[in-house]
Design a protein around this motif. Structure first.
Motif, PDB file in Angstrom:
ATOM      1  N   THR A  98       0.815  -1.209   0.000  1.00  0.00           N
ATOM      2  CA  THR A  98       0.000   0.000   0.000  1.00  0.00           C
ATOM      3  C   THR A  98       0.855   1.267   0.000  1.00  0.00           C
ATOM      4  N   GLU A 173      -4.178  -3.939  -0.070  1.00  0.00           N
ATOM      5  CA  GLU A 173      -4.559  -3.895   1.340  1.00  0.00           C
ATOM      6  C   GLU A 173      -4.562  -5.288   1.961  1.00  0.00           C
ATOM      7  N   ASP A 174      -5.134  -6.248   1.245  1.00  0.00           N
ATOM      8  CA  ASP A 174      -5.146  -7.618   1.773  1.00  0.00           C
ATOM      9  C   ASP A 174      -3.732  -8.170   1.886  1.00  0.00           C
ATOM     10  N   ASP A 176      -1.000  -6.537   2.596  1.00  0.00           N
ATOM     11  CA  ASP A 176      -0.312  -5.997   3.768  1.00  0.00           C
ATOM     12  C   ASP A 176      -0.840  -6.591   5.060  1.00  0.00           C
ATOM     13  N   ARG A 177      -2.143  -6.874   5.114  1.00  0.00           N
ATOM     14  CA  ARG A 177      -2.683  -7.552   6.289  1.00  0.00           C
ATOM     15  C   ARG A 177      -2.158  -8.982   6.379  1.00  0.00           C
ATOM     16  N   ASN A 233       4.587  -0.960   7.194  1.00  0.00           N
ATOM     17  CA  ASN A 233       3.311  -1.680   7.335  1.00  0.00           C
ATOM     18  C   ASN A 233       2.728  -1.460   8.724  1.00  0.00           C
TER      19      ASN A 233
END
Length: 357
Positions: A98, A173-174, A176-177, A233
């Motif tokens: 991101t 986004e997914d 980085d999670r 992150n």
């Protein structure tokens, strides 16, 4: 790229000739693709070139694809510069997606940027640690933003295939999670556990076994590099660390209250987590068992042990080695399919190996 999808024929420019960048370059050269090398360190470029990873980029070179493999703090600027430099598709191998995307979100050529992240690496760094097969069978996240050109995405996926990686498609986004959960927070927790050992008395450290080595192995990585990765992150990492803090408080309370049921529940959740990790080659987890073999610490002994397992027609799923601190002896743990463990045990004992379950 409006006239149909292009094939990856090169040249490929690699910006940053460290472990990952040079490994990408070597894989491209193995496939016969011309590689152009760029790095702020002339020594790294010379080393990577001497390894056969490519040649320094020259004026007039026009790469088809640019792979940005620089430290996290420089990703956004390097990606923007690569987009400015020509009409190449640009990807990267950074651990966070991101942040770099936000840095180039308003760039007029952002459609040619496709974020990538191979889940491969080593505690070693630099071009001399690189290898063409670093990515073979390893997940490689493709985190394309919604406005990315489909042909650019296809070109980057061709690079992954050329490197023998396995494409995993995620939103930035997914991604980085996901890496916060599977990589960044585990690394931080390993560092905390390893930190408890730094000033421990020597007599305490003599009790160290394979368990503490397993838990702390990744803590040996570069603090500077991993500090950049975690900071980039921060939002995803902080969310998970908050969860861990709450669970740690509950664990402390359970131990203080001698609440065996609550303690068992925490430990059982850990078991569930280990079972959730995909098995070999990404398949479901299969039941395994361990056969322990005592071996002398001398050249060739492991080769003989593996040969004996092969003669027993038992496939070794994994292996761990624990060294005896007081003797020149090691304890090798052979992890095999549960249904084959007893057969392997009997076969090794018949060949004179000292074993137990």
């Amino acid at each position: 790229m409006s006239e149909g999808r292009r094939e990856l024929t090169g040249p490929v420019e690699v910006i940053g000739t460290g472990l990952l960048g040079t490994s990408v370059a070597l894989a491209c050269r193995r496939a016969g693709i011309e590689v152009l090398l760029t790095d702020v360190s002339a020594d790294h470029v010379r080393t990577a070139s001497a390894l056969g990873a490519g040649r320094p980029r020259a004026d007039g070179d026009r790469p088809q694809l640019v792979v940005v493999a620089v430290p996290p703090d420089h990703l956004g600027a390097s990606i923007a510069a690569a987009l400015d430099a020509g009409d190449a598709v640009v990807t990267d191998v950074g651990s966070v997606k991101t942040g770099p995307l936000a840095a180039v979100h308003d760039h007029p050529r952002v459609r040619r940027y496709v974020g990538g992240h191979p889940m491969a690496g080593s505690e070693r760094s630099g071009p001399l640690a690189a290898t063409a097969d670093l990515f073979e069978g390893r997940p490689w996240a493709i985190a394309a933003h919604p406005d990315a050109d489909p042909d650019a995405v296809g070109l980057v996926e061709e690079l992954v295939g050329l490197c023998a990686g396995v494409v995993v498609r995620l939103s930035p986004e997914d991604h980085d999670r996901a890496v916060a959960r599977t990589s960044h927070v585990p690394h931080l927790l390993a560092s905390l556990a390893a930190g408890r050992l730094a000033d421990a008395p020597a007599d305490h450290l003599r009790l160290s076994g394979q368990g503490v080595r397993d838990v702390t192995r990744v803590a040996a990585g570069s603090p500077q590099l991993y500090g950049q990765i975690v900071a980039a992150n921060a939002a995803a990492v902080l969310g998970l660390l908050g969860e861990v803090r709450g669970e740690l408080d509950a664990l402390i309370g359970a131990i203080a209250a001698a609440d065996g049921d609550a303690l068992a529940a925490v430990l059982q959740q850990g078991v569930a987590g280990t079972l959730a990790i995909p098995g070999k080659h990404g398949g479901p987890v299969r039941p395994t068992a361990s056969v322990f073999v005592s071996v002398p610490d001398e050249p060739g002994v492991l080769a003989r042990l593996f040969l004996a397992a092969g003669e027993a027609e038992v496939n070794i799923e994994d292996v761990r080695i624990d060294h005896d601190l007081g003797r020149q002896v090691g304890l090798v743990e052979l992890i095999v399919d549960e249904s084959r463990a007893d057969h392997l045990l009997a076969s090794l004992e018949s060949r004179g190996w000292l074993t137990h379950r």
